[in-house]
Scaffold this active site. Structure first.
Site, short mmCIF file in Angstrom:
data_model
loop_
_atom_site.label_atom_id
_atom_site.label_comp_id
_atom_site.label_asym_id
_atom_site.label_seq_id
_atom_site.Cartn_x
_atom_site.Cartn_y
_atom_site.Cartn_z
N ILE A 235 -4.77 -45.33 -7.86
CA ILE A 235 -4.01 -44.64 -7.21
C ILE A 235 -3.83 -43.43 -7.16
O ILE A 235 -4.43 -42.57 -6.25
CB ILE A 235 -2.26 -44.67 -7.06
N GLU A 236 -4.25 -43.25 -8.40
CA GLU A 236 -5.38 -41.37 -8.07
C GLU A 236 -6.71 -41.74 -8.33
O GLU A 236 -7.16 -41.28 -6.95
CB GLU A 236 -4.98 -40.69 -10.01
N MET A 237 -7.25 -41.45 -9.56
CA MET A 237 -8.56 -41.52 -9.44
C MET A 237 -9.61 -42.73 -8.85
O MET A 237 -11.23 -42.66 -8.85
CB MET A 237 -9.16 -40.60 -10.20
#
Length: 334
Positions: free
Chosen positions: A143-145
């Site tokens: 979900i982030e990087m």
């Protein structure tokens, strides 16, 4: 986590407070944290002055900052660490939940990276023990990087700036070295000379009359049982107070239980640091409190069982503003 019966307070928090109150007069000391050396002063009372940097490797800080702000660390080259930990916004982003790769929203509010070196654990649930361990979390989080080390290393090696910069440092572009450099940069993000620190170190005029009233109420009401030490929090776990008195949406996340699976860890979170709290809203793990007044009111009722009047809330709010320090030296002047 063990609690002192009849108070709703963790025994470790009580012990920390009692220990802090029996400290002697300011006593400078120097200690190392991984790569950086800090100078510490200890004073009477639960809140302690923020340490100052005694030594840090400036060339590593510079390269670490370049990595921290590089979007090459993400899958689609659109997200850097600094997207969520905005260095122009006191190490946070001002959002309830932060967008990652593809605009996907995270599940918890982004904590500030400023002064994070002094937290005893990282993340709301404390799943990482230190800054180095924390680095890989966002990088691998889909979900982030949404990236991985082989991809990142390949991109950095192909990048003219990073290829030259690592060569000048005489180090290889590797997972270990990338983590090390980002960690050193984060160790530099210390916000010294907040009014509270100046006051604790003897400048009685550093706080306004309202802040002095707020200081006393912060202590007397019990806020400092959890929010104490050099980071005014960040050094213990605590349950979300009296669960029947806190907003229901705060109970949608079971906190540290999701890490340990222990029922005793349900709704337990790392107590957040209040350093620069005036600048790092919205508040709570879900980012649901839009301002300090709301956060103070919710905590007073849910954590302390207190119904504060308007003046109490305003005095404590003014005191919280005294926790805002200077911009980290590694970022230049405020």
């Amino acid at each position: 986590m063990h609690y002192l019966l009849g108070t709703g307070l963790p025994i470790i928090g009580i012990l920390v407070i009692l220990f802090s109150y029996h400290k002697s007069k300011p006593m400078p000391a120097v200690y190392d944290y991984e790569n950086t050396r800090y100078r510490v002063q200890v004073v009477d009372g639960p809140i302690q002055p923020l340490p100052t940097i005694e030594y840090i490797n400036d060339s590593e800080v510079k390269l670490g900052k370049a990595l921290f702000t590089s979007k090459l660390l993400s899958k689609n080259n659109e997200i850097a660490c600094s997207n969520c930990h905005d260095l122009e916004r006191h190490g946070a982003d001002g959002l309830a939940l932060s967008p990652g790769v593809g605009g996907q929203l995270g599940t918890r509010n982004t904590p500030t990276v400023f002064n994070a070196v002094f937290n005893f654990r990282q993340f709301w649930d404390g799943r990482s023990h230190d800054l180095a361990e924390q680095v890989s979390g966002p990088i691998h989080n889909p979900i982030e990087m949404a990236s991985n080390w082989p991809e990142i290393i390949a991109k950095l090696k192909a990048d003219a700036f990073f290829s030259k910069a690592f060569k000048e440092q005489s180090i290889a572009i590797s997972e270990e070295n990338i983590v090390h450099l980002i960690q050193v940069f984060e160790e530099s993000l210390v916000t010294n000379n907040a009014p509270i620190d100046l006051f604790l170190l003897g400048d009685n005029d550093a706080l306004t009359p309202a802040q002095k009233r707020g200081h006393r109420k912060f202590i007397d009401f019990g806020c400092a049982t959890c929010h104490q030490g050099k980071n005014i929090g960040g050094n213990l776990f605590h349950r979300l107070g009296r669960l029947h008195l806190v907003p229901k949406h705060l109970l949608e996340d079971k906190g540290r239980y999701l890490v340990t699976g222990k029922t005793t860890d349900e709704y337990v979170f790392k107590v957040p640091s209040l350093r620069n709290v005036e600048k790092t809203g919205p508040y709570f793990h879900d980012g649901s409190a839009p301002d300090l007044e709301t956060a103070i009111d919710i905590m007073a009722k849910g954590q302390l069982g207190l119904e504060l009047n308007h003046q109490d809330i305003q005095d404590i709010k003014q005191f919280l503003k005294a926790f805002t320090g200077q911009n980290p030296q590694s970022l230049g002047k405020s």
